[in-house]
Scaffold this motif. Structure first.
Motif, PDB file in Angstrom:
ATOM      1  N   ILE A  91       0.832  -1.199   0.000  1.00 56.63           N
ATOM      2  CA  ILE A  91       0.000   0.000   0.000  1.00 56.63           C
ATOM      3  C   ILE A  91       0.868   1.251   0.000  1.00 56.63           C
ATOM      4  CG2 ILE A  91      -1.648   1.364   1.350  1.00 56.63           C
ATOM      5  CD1 ILE A  91      -2.888  -1.273   2.292  1.00 56.63           C
ATOM      6  N   LEU A  92       1.923   1.257   0.802  1.00 52.41           N
ATOM      7  CA  LEU A  92       2.827   2.412   0.856  1.00 52.41           C
ATOM      8  C   LEU A  92       3.474   2.671  -0.501  1.00 52.41           C
ATOM      9  CD1 LEU A  92       4.547   1.718   4.296  1.00 52.41           C
ATOM     10  CD2 LEU A  92       2.902   3.539   3.788  1.00 52.41           C
ATOM     11  N   PHE A  93       3.895   1.622  -1.191  1.00 54.63           N
ATOM     12  CA  PHE A  93       4.507   1.783  -2.505  1.00 54.63           C
ATOM     13  C   PHE A  93       3.465   2.182  -3.557  1.00 54.63           C
ATOM     14  CE2 PHE A  93       8.128  -0.534  -0.693  1.00 54.63           C
ATOM     15  CZ  PHE A  93       9.172   0.221  -1.202  1.00 54.63           C
ATOM     16  N   HIS A  94       2.243   1.694  -3.411  1.00 47.04           N
ATOM     17  CA  HIS A  94       1.168   2.093  -4.325  1.00 47.04           C
ATOM     18  C   HIS A  94       0.916   3.594  -4.219  1.00 47.04           C
ATOM     19  CE1 HIS A  94      -2.539   1.925  -6.619  1.00 47.04           C
ATOM     20  NE2 HIS A  94      -3.242   2.392  -5.596  1.00 47.04           N
ATOM     21  N   LEU A  95       0.887   4.112  -3.017  1.00 49.71           N
ATOM     22  CA  LEU A  95       0.623   5.535  -2.808  1.00 49.71           C
ATOM     23  C   LEU A  95       1.761   6.416  -3.313  1.00 49.71           C
ATOM     24  CD1 LEU A  95      -1.053   5.322   0.703  1.00 49.71           C
ATOM     25  CD2 LEU A  95      -2.131   6.175  -1.387  1.00 49.71           C
ATOM     26  N   LEU A  96       2.962   5.869  -3.417  1.00 45.48           N
ATOM     27  CA  LEU A  96       4.077   6.631  -3.983  1.00 45.48           C
ATOM     28  C   LEU A  96       3.760   7.133  -5.390  1.00 45.48           C
ATOM     29  CD1 LEU A  96       7.515   4.933  -3.129  1.00 45.48           C
ATOM     30  CD2 LEU A  96       6.893   7.337  -2.819  1.00 45.48           C
ATOM     31  N   ASP A  97       2.951   6.371  -6.122  1.00 46.90           N
ATOM     32  CA  ASP A  97       2.607   6.752  -7.491  1.00 46.90           C
ATOM     33  C   ASP A  97       1.690   7.977  -7.536  1.00 46.90           C
ATOM     34  OD1 ASP A  97       4.074   4.629  -8.511  1.00 46.90           O
ATOM     35  OD2 ASP A  97       2.352   3.276  -8.590  1.00 46.90           O
ATOM     36  N   PHE A  98       1.079   8.321  -6.391  1.00 40.91           N
ATOM     37  CA  PHE A  98       0.085   9.394  -6.378  1.00 40.91           C
ATOM     38  C   PHE A  98       0.452  10.511  -5.405  1.00 40.91           C
ATOM     39  CE2 PHE A  98      -2.045   5.311  -7.194  1.00 40.91           C
ATOM     40  CZ  PHE A  98      -2.492   5.542  -8.491  1.00 40.91           C
ATOM     41  N   VAL A  99       1.709  10.561  -5.015  1.00 39.58           N
ATOM     42  CA  VAL A  99       2.118  11.495  -3.981  1.00 39.58           C
ATOM     43  C   VAL A  99       1.885  12.955  -4.381  1.00 39.58           C
ATOM     44  CG1 VAL A  99       4.518  11.636  -4.727  1.00 39.58           C
ATOM     45  CG2 VAL A  99       3.967  11.954  -2.305  1.00 39.58           C
ATOM     46  N   ASP A 100       1.853  13.250  -5.662  1.00 34.76           N
ATOM     47  CA  ASP A 100       1.658  14.632  -6.119  1.00 34.76           C
ATOM     48  C   ASP A 100       0.283  15.195  -5.770  1.00 34.76           C
ATOM     49  OD1 ASP A 100       4.207  14.762  -7.149  1.00 34.76           O
ATOM     50  OD2 ASP A 100       3.606  14.213  -9.185  1.00 34.76           O
ATOM     51  N   VAL A 114       2.387   6.692  12.110  1.00 38.38           N
ATOM     52  CA  VAL A 114       3.414   7.464  11.413  1.00 38.38           C
ATOM     53  C   VAL A 114       2.773   8.621  10.651  1.00 38.38           C
ATOM     54  CG1 VAL A 114       3.358   6.037   9.302  1.00 38.38           C
ATOM     55  CG2 VAL A 114       5.436   7.317   9.896  1.00 38.38           C
ATOM     56  N   ARG A 115       3.432   9.758  10.663  1.00 38.15           N
ATOM     57  CA  ARG A 115       3.028  10.907   9.849  1.00 38.15           C
ATOM     58  C   ARG A 115       3.975  11.004   8.660  1.00 38.15           C
ATOM     59  NH1 ARG A 115       3.317  14.790  13.425  1.00 38.15           N
ATOM     60  NH2 ARG A 115       1.076  14.879  13.851  1.00 38.15           N
ATOM     61  N   MET A 116       3.421  11.109   7.452  1.00 35.25           N
ATOM     62  CA  MET A 116       4.217  11.165   6.237  1.00 35.25           C
ATOM     63  C   MET A 116       3.833  12.420   5.456  1.00 35.25           C
ATOM     64  SD  MET A 116       3.663   7.160   5.128  1.00 35.25           S
ATOM     65  CE  MET A 116       4.902   7.189   3.839  1.00 35.25           C
ATOM     66  N   VAL A 117       4.755  13.350   5.320  1.00 36.15           N
ATOM     67  CA  VAL A 117       4.500  14.595   4.606  1.00 36.15           C
ATOM     68  C   VAL A 117       5.400  14.647   3.374  1.00 36.15           C
ATOM     69  CG1 VAL A 117       4.476  17.111   4.732  1.00 36.15           C
ATOM     70  CG2 VAL A 117       3.926  15.756   6.768  1.00 36.15           C
ATOM     71  N   PRO A 118       4.839  14.684   2.171  1.00 42.24           N
ATOM     72  CA  PRO A 118       5.674  14.716   0.963  1.00 42.24           C
ATOM     73  C   PRO A 118       6.602  15.928   0.956  1.00 42.24           C
ATOM     74  CG  PRO A 118       3.398  14.221   0.403  1.00 42.24           C
ATOM     75  CD  PRO A 118       3.404  14.618   1.847  1.00 42.24           C
ATOM     76  N   HIS A 119       7.846  15.713   0.534  1.00 41.88           N
ATOM     77  CA  HIS A 119       8.786  16.817   0.390  1.00 41.88           C
ATOM     78  C   HIS A 119       8.272  17.770  -0.679  1.00 41.88           C
ATOM     79  CE1 HIS A 119      11.692  15.047   3.043  1.00 41.88           C
ATOM     80  NE2 HIS A 119      11.864  13.975   2.290  1.00 41.88           N
ATOM     81  N   ALA A 120       8.408  19.064  -0.416  1.00 43.31           N
ATOM     82  CA  ALA A 120       7.899  20.069  -1.346  1.00 43.31           C
ATOM     83  C   ALA A 120       8.639  20.053  -2.678  1.00 43.31           C
ATOM     84  CB  ALA A 120       7.983  21.448  -0.705  1.00 43.31           C
ATOM     85  N   ASP A 121       9.956  19.841  -2.631  1.00 46.37           N
ATOM     86  CA  ASP A 121      10.765  19.861  -3.856  1.00 46.37           C
ATOM     87  C   ASP A 121      11.662  18.625  -3.908  1.00 46.37           C
ATOM     88  OD1 ASP A 121       9.959  22.487  -4.944  1.00 46.37           O
ATOM     89  OD2 ASP A 121      10.888  23.254  -3.116  1.00 46.37           O
ATOM     90  N   PRO A 122      11.088  17.448  -4.116  1.00 46.34           N
ATOM     91  CA  PRO A 122      11.893  16.229  -4.164  1.00 46.34           C
ATOM     92  C   PRO A 122      12.757  16.187  -5.420  1.00 46.34           C
ATOM     93  CG  PRO A 122       9.683  15.757  -4.897  1.00 46.34           C
ATOM     94  CD  PRO A 122       9.661  17.188  -4.413  1.00 46.34           C
TER      95      PRO A 122
END
Length: 279
Positions: free
Chosen positions: A131-140, A201-209
């Motif tokens: 699930i975590l890897f699936h969500l990586l595809d939609f992090v934007d 866990v709290r996961m916040v996408p980096h603003a400028d990866p």
């Protein structure tokens, strides 16, 4: 259903037998529920998606703060009961088949103003990593994620280099998210109690990866950690030779000694000839 226009109806469930094939352990500790909701800090009008609401321990307090909520539930019996709540949009599906980009387009009033999805859930332990890897595809299209997981998994997610917990999961997620272990959850907080400790866990996408080829990064990290007790010259070194890599990368180290930034830089270096050739 509603006692007044400003208060959502309460979700009530008859006895539901947890299904092992779905990895169901239902959160029942009200104190832990309150602490999780406080950590998430939902605000009215935000667009939130809950994965695996189960018996709605988190769902009810979330919808009371938000006004409405989208939930993804695989269990058909639970999905039927959840649909009785007027403030819930129920998606009956395996979360691994859900297109969160499409969900964002359908759910957000206007993506032009920067609005994004907030995603929460008590993830099934047996498929939490997929699930975590699936969500990586939609992090934007995601503002943040708050998940309850097996504590051992979260320890690996937030691990630092040169520790035994640091591995492929650490690298792949830390490249894209800033993460914090925000709450410990003991087995007694669930019905039935799991055999492991849990955490949130709290996961916040980096603003400028750093923009990197995700598949390439994933492959090289997987190779690097395939024999983590050995120096990488036995694994990643040979793989790099096969790729025709002529740059500099110290393979006289174990995989756990390499920071995330170095793995990302290596993936970029490997992709550079491909981009040059295309031009």
């Amino acid at each position: 259903m509603w006692s007044c226009a400003s208060r959502p109806s309460k979700l009530t469930f008859m006895k539901h037998i947890p299904r092992k094939r779905f990895g169901q352990h239902f959160l029942s500790d009200k104190g832990i529920v309150a602490a999780i909701v406080d950590a998430i800090d939902p605000k009215p009008g935000q667009t939130m998606v809950e994965i695996g609401p189960g018996l709605a321990a988190l769902t009810q307090p979330l919808v009371e703060r938000l006004g409405q909520l989208t939930v993804i539930e695989l269990d058909r019996d639970l999905a039927v009961r959840l649909r009785a709540h007027p403030q819930l949009k129920v998606i009956e599906s395996d979360v691994l088949k859900v297109d969160f980009a499409e969900l964002a387009r359908a759910s957000l009033p206007s993506q032009a103003d920067g609005a994004k999805l907030r995603v929460v859930g008590n993830l099934p332990y047996n498929i939490s990593t997929p699930i975590l890897f699936h969500l990586l595809d939609f992090v934007d299209v995601i503002e943040d994620q708050h998940f309850m997981l097996q504590k051992e998994v979260i320890d690996r997610m937030v691990a630092r280099p040169k520790t035994s917990d640091y591995g492929r999961l650490s690298v792949m997620l830390q490249w894209r998210y800033a993460m914090d272990n925000v709450l410990f959850v003991p087995p007694t907080s669930f019905d039935p109690p799991p055999r492991v400790d849990s955490a949130v866990v709290r996961m916040v996408p980096h603003a400028d990866p750093v923009a990197v080829d995700v598949k390439l990064l994933s492959e090289l990290v997987q190779v690097a950690f395939s024999q983590r007790r050995k120096l990488m010259r036995h694994t990643l070194g040979q793989w790099l030779t096969g790729k025709g890599f002529t740059g500099e990368f110290n393979t006289q180290r174990r995989a756990e000694e390499v920071p995330v930034a170095e793995y990302v830089a290596l993936a970029l270096a490997l992709a550079t000839p491909v981009r040059d050739a295309a031009t």
